[in-house]
Design a protein around this motif. Structure first.
Motif, mmCIF file in Angstrom:
data_model
loop_
_atom_site.group_PDB
_atom_site.id
_atom_site.type_symbol
_atom_site.label_atom_id
_atom_site.label_comp_id
_atom_site.label_asym_id
_atom_site.label_seq_id
_atom_site.Cartn_x
_atom_site.Cartn_y
_atom_site.Cartn_z
ATOM 1 N N ASN A 1 41.371 34.037 47.389
ATOM 2 C CA ASN A 1 40.429 33.032 46.877
ATOM 3 C C ASN A 1 39.957 33.327 45.455
ATOM 4 O OD1 ASN A 1 39.242 30.506 47.580
ATOM 5 N ND2 ASN A 1 37.233 31.497 47.717
ATOM 6 N N ALA A 2 40.683 34.170 44.726
ATOM 7 C CA ALA A 2 40.293 34.498 43.346
ATOM 8 C C ALA A 2 40.581 33.340 42.402
ATOM 9 C CB ALA A 2 41.023 35.745 42.876
ATOM 10 N N ASP A 3 39.674 33.141 41.452
ATOM 11 C CA ASP A 3 39.900 32.185 40.356
ATOM 12 C C ASP A 3 40.607 32.853 39.190
ATOM 13 O OD1 ASP A 3 38.350 29.684 41.205
ATOM 14 O OD2 ASP A 3 36.831 31.246 41.444
ATOM 15 N N VAL A 4 40.423 34.158 39.060
ATOM 16 C CA VAL A 4 41.017 34.934 37.976
ATOM 17 C C VAL A 4 41.471 36.272 38.534
ATOM 18 C CG1 VAL A 4 40.627 36.086 35.750
ATOM 19 C CG2 VAL A 4 39.529 33.881 36.218
ATOM 20 N N ILE A 5 42.698 36.663 38.197
ATOM 21 C CA ILE A 5 43.171 38.030 38.449
ATOM 22 C C ILE A 5 43.414 38.676 37.100
ATOM 23 C CG2 ILE A 5 44.962 39.488 39.444
ATOM 24 C CD1 ILE A 5 45.434 37.401 41.560
ATOM 25 N N TYR A 6 42.800 39.816 36.906
ATOM 26 C CA TYR A 6 42.790 40.481 35.600
ATOM 27 C C TYR A 6 43.308 41.900 35.788
ATOM 28 C CZ TYR A 6 40.689 41.372 30.929
ATOM 29 O OH TYR A 6 40.468 41.632 29.599
ATOM 30 N N THR A 7 44.129 42.361 34.872
ATOM 31 C CA THR A 7 44.553 43.754 34.930
ATOM 32 C C THR A 7 44.644 44.346 33.537
ATOM 33 O OG1 THR A 7 46.106 45.281 35.996
ATOM 34 C CG2 THR A 7 47.061 43.391 34.851
ATOM 35 N N ASP A 8 44.845 45.656 33.488
ATOM 36 C CA ASP A 8 44.941 46.409 32.244
ATOM 37 C C ASP A 8 45.885 47.575 32.512
ATOM 38 O OD1 ASP A 8 44.493 47.380 29.693
ATOM 39 O OD2 ASP A 8 42.453 48.073 30.070
ATOM 40 N N VAL A 9 46.263 48.297 31.474
ATOM 41 C CA VAL A 9 47.129 49.460 31.647
ATOM 42 C C VAL A 9 46.466 50.481 32.568
ATOM 43 C CG1 VAL A 9 48.344 49.188 29.467
ATOM 44 C CG2 VAL A 9 46.227 50.504 29.521
ATOM 45 N N TRP A 10 47.266 51.205 33.285
ATOM 46 C CA TRP A 10 46.743 52.199 34.215
ATOM 47 C C TRP A 10 46.295 53.473 33.502
ATOM 48 C CZ3 TRP A 10 51.232 51.564 38.282
ATOM 49 C CH2 TRP A 10 51.034 50.359 38.984
ATOM 50 N N LYS B 1 44.054 31.736 44.587
ATOM 51 C CA LYS B 1 44.121 30.282 44.500
ATOM 52 C C LYS B 1 45.349 29.864 43.697
ATOM 53 C CE LYS B 1 39.109 29.367 44.617
ATOM 54 N NZ LYS B 1 37.962 28.845 43.838
ATOM 55 N N ASP B 2 45.871 28.690 44.014
ATOM 56 C CA ASP B 2 47.035 28.192 43.266
ATOM 57 C C ASP B 2 46.690 27.955 41.805
ATOM 58 O OD1 ASP B 2 49.832 27.168 43.311
ATOM 59 O OD2 ASP B 2 48.838 25.315 42.688
ATOM 60 N N THR B 3 45.416 27.699 41.530
ATOM 61 C CA THR B 3 44.955 27.452 40.158
ATOM 62 C C THR B 3 44.472 28.723 39.456
ATOM 63 O OG1 THR B 3 42.760 26.932 41.049
ATOM 64 C CG2 THR B 3 44.265 25.077 40.653
ATOM 65 N N ALA B 4 44.637 29.875 40.116
ATOM 66 C CA ALA B 4 44.121 31.120 39.550
ATOM 67 C C ALA B 4 44.795 31.461 38.229
ATOM 68 C CB ALA B 4 44.319 32.266 40.538
ATOM 69 N N THR C 1 51.764 45.178 35.790
ATOM 70 C CA THR C 1 52.113 43.793 36.112
ATOM 71 C C THR C 1 53.596 43.603 35.858
ATOM 72 O OG1 THR C 1 51.497 41.464 35.784
ATOM 73 C CG2 THR C 1 51.616 42.850 33.819
ATOM 74 N N THR C 2 54.107 42.448 36.238
ATOM 75 C CA THR C 2 55.531 42.183 36.058
ATOM 76 C C THR C 2 55.750 41.210 34.904
ATOM 77 O OG1 THR C 2 55.493 40.312 37.604
ATOM 78 C CG2 THR C 2 55.933 42.514 38.518
ATOM 79 N N ASP C 3 56.952 41.224 34.392
ATOM 80 C CA ASP C 3 57.304 40.307 33.318
ATOM 81 C C ASP C 3 57.158 38.861 33.768
ATOM 82 O OD1 ASP C 3 58.781 40.145 30.536
ATOM 83 O OD2 ASP C 3 59.820 38.715 31.848
ATOM 84 N N ALA C 4 57.524 38.603 35.025
ATOM 85 C CA ALA C 4 57.457 37.233 35.546
ATOM 86 C C ALA C 4 56.024 36.719 35.583
ATOM 87 C CB ALA C 4 58.073 37.172 36.941
ATOM 88 N N VAL C 5 55.054 37.582 35.873
ATOM 89 C CA VAL C 5 53.656 37.155 35.906
ATOM 90 C C VAL C 5 53.145 36.908 34.496
ATOM 91 C CG1 VAL C 5 51.300 37.891 36.437
ATOM 92 C CG2 VAL C 5 53.118 38.219 38.121
ATOM 93 N N VAL C 6 53.464 37.801 33.562
ATOM 94 C CA VAL C 6 53.019 37.628 32.175
ATOM 95 C C VAL C 6 53.569 36.333 31.595
ATOM 96 C CG1 VAL C 6 53.087 38.583 29.841
ATOM 97 C CG2 VAL C 6 52.780 40.108 31.795
ATOM 98 N N GLU C 7 54.792 35.997 31.955
ATOM 99 C CA GLU C 7 55.435 34.793 31.423
ATOM 100 C C GLU C 7 55.239 33.577 32.324
ATOM 101 O OE1 GLU C 7 56.661 34.667 28.503
ATOM 102 O OE2 GLU C 7 56.791 36.820 28.039
ATOM 103 N N GLY C 8 54.540 33.745 33.434
ATOM 104 C CA GLY C 8 54.412 32.683 34.420
ATOM 105 C C GLY C 8 53.419 31.596 34.049
ATOM 106 N N ARG C 9 53.388 30.570 34.867
ATOM 107 C CA ARG C 9 52.565 29.383 34.588
ATOM 108 C C ARG C 9 51.072 29.674 34.643
ATOM 109 N NH1 ARG C 9 50.140 27.337 39.033
ATOM 110 N NH2 ARG C 9 50.922 28.056 41.079
ATOM 111 N N GLN C 10 50.676 30.714 35.369
ATOM 112 C CA GLN C 10 49.253 31.017 35.506
ATOM 113 C C GLN C 10 48.736 31.960 34.417
ATOM 114 O OE1 GLN C 10 50.321 31.986 39.684
ATOM 115 N NE2 GLN C 10 48.239 31.299 40.167
#
Length: 357
Positions: free
Chosen positions: A267-276, A306-309, A323-332
Motif C-alpha cells: 500500500n505504499a505511495d512511494v518506494i525510496y532507496t539509496d546506496v547500501w 500501489k500500482d500508482t506508486a 535496485t535494478t536497472d528495470a526499476v530505474v528505467e520503469g514507468r514508476q
C-alpha cells in the motif's frame, strides 16, 4: 496548489540541544540536533539585517507553513525558469560560497546552476581550499566568508562542522549534506511527490535500505507534515533513535521501522532507496551486500506497492545492487525529475533564507 487547509500549531522555540549518535563507521562520527532546534537565528554574531533570518540546517527547524511556502516558491520559480523568463533575477548582484569537504557533482551543479539562473554568482571551494579544523578554524572561515557573501552552502562530513559554521556565520548557511542529514534532497523529493501525486501529506512513504542521512531527513519532515513513513532496513541498520522519537513526539506524521521490506511496501505511495554503502563506507560494501539481501528494490517489490506508486532514488544509483536497472528505467521511476528538482527546491530554500520569497 497551496498549503492544505489543516493548520499545525507546532513551533520550535527552545534552545539548541545536541546528542551523540550511534556510530557505524569512522566517517559517521557526528552530533545531531535533537528536538528543540530553534527556528530563529542561532549565531553568536549579530546578523546583518540585510540578510534573511534563517539558516537551513534541518527540515524541522521550520514550521509546516514555512516548508509549504518554500515548496510553493520552488514550484513558481521552476515555472519561470521553464518559461525562460529572463526578467526574473532575484539573486542579481549576490554571491554564494559553496564549501565541499565531501565531493558531489550533483550538489555542485544544482546549486551553482540554480544560483546563476536566478542572477547570482556561486564560488566553489573544494576540499583542497577549505580544510575544516586544519588550515583554519571553522569559526574563522564562517566570519570571513560572511564578509564576502550573502549565502554559504556547505556539503560536509561531520554534522558538528555545519553547526559551528552556522553558529558564527552572519549570513544564512544552507546544509548541502552532512553524515547526519540531507535536508535539501528531501525538499526536492517532496516537490517531486507533490508534482506527481498532487499531495505529500496523507501518503505512505517507504524507504528501503540503510537508516542513513536520507532517512533522518525524512523523519524530520514527518515531524512537520502528516504522512506515514516506514524505514525498512536490516537489523542493526536502523536510523537514529532520537530522531525517530522526534516524530513520535510531534503529533504530525508517524514513523515505524520494519525488517521485512516486502511487507513494508504494501500500500505504499512511494518506494525510496539509496546506496547500501555511502561515501566513506565503501570498505564495508561487501559485508553490507550480504546483510542487505532481501532489500533490493526490484520489479517484484514495486508490484507489491500501489500500482500508482513512485520509485525514488537520490542518486547516484548502483544498478543491480540496491535496485535494478528495470526499476530505474520503469514507468514508476521519477529519479530524473527528482534529480532536476534538487535545483528548483534549493532555489526555493535559498530565496527564503535570504528573505526574497
Amino acid at each position: 496548489m497551496s498549503l492544505p487547509d489543516q493548520r499545525s500549531s507546532l513551533q520550535l522555540s527552545t534552545p539548541l540541544l545536541r546528542t551523540d549518535l550511534r556510530t557505524r563507521s569512522k566517517t559517521c562520527q557526528h552530533k545531531a540536533v535533537q528536538a528543540g532546534q530553534t527556528a530563529s537565528w542561532t549565531g553568536k554574531e549579530t546578523p546583518d539585517p540585510k540578510y534573511g533570518k534563517h539558516h537551513f540546517l534541518h527540515i524541522d527547524d521550520f514550521s509546516r507553513e514555512e516548508l509549504w511556502a518554500m515548496l510553493e516558491t520552488a514550484r513558481k520559480t521552476k515555472e519561470k525558469l521553464k518559461a525562460n523568463d529572463q526578467s526574473y533575477k532575484p539573486l542579481a548582484g549576490k554571491t554564494m560560497s559553496m564549501i565541499f569537504t565531501k565531493p558531489s557533482s550533483r550538489t555542485r551543479i544544482s546549486f551553482e546552476t540554480g544560483f546563476f539562473k536566478l542572477g547570482g554568482h556561486a564560488v566553489y571551494l573544494g576540499p583542497d581550499t577549505i580544510q575544516f579544523g586544519k588550515r583554519e578554524a571553522t569559526k574563522d572561515i564562517a566570519r570571513v566568508l560572511s564578509g564576502y557573501n550573502e549565502l554559504i552552502m556547505a556539503r560536509l562530513f561531520a554534522h558538528e562542522d555545519i553547526m559551528e559554521l552556522a553558529q558564527y556565520a552572519t549570513c544564512p548557511v544552507v546544509n548541502g549534506l552532512t553524515d547526519y542529514n540531507h535536508p535539501c534532497q528531501i525538499m526536492a523529493d517532496a516537490l517531486t511527490i507533490w508534482e506527481k501525486l498532487g499531495r505529500v501529506e496523507d501518503t505512505k512513504i517507504v524507504y528501503v535500505g540503510d537508516g542513513n542521512n536520507i532517512t533522518h531527513s525524512w523523519l524530520r519532515l514527518a515531524a512537520r507534515l502528516p504522512f506515514e513513513f516506514v524505514c525498512a532496513c536490516p537489523e542493526g541498520f536502523e536510523p537514529d533513535a532520537a530522531t525517530m522519537q522526534l516524530v513520535q513526539d510531534s503529533g504530525a506524521g508517524t514513523a515505524v521501522i520494519s525488517h521485512d521490506a516486502m511487507d513494508a511496501v504494501k500500500n505504499a505511495d512511494v518506494i525510496y532507496t539509496d546506496v547500501w554503502a555511502s561515501m566513506g563506507m565503501k570498505e564495508e560494501a561487501a559485508a553490507r551486500f550480504k546483510k542487505f539481501q532481501g532489500f533490493q528494490v526490484d520489479e517484484k517489490m514495486m508490484a507489491a506497492a500501489k500500482d500508482t506508486a513512485l520509485f525514488m532514488h537520490c542518486l547516484p544509483a548502483e544498478r543491480g545492487v540496491e535496485t535494478t536497472d528495470a526499476v530505474v528505467e520503469g514507468r514508476q521511476s521519477v529519479v530524473f525529475q527528482q534529480a532536476e528538482n534538487r535545483m528548483h527546491a534549493q532555489n526555493g530554500v535559498m530565496l527564503h533564507c535570504l528573505g526574497l520569497a
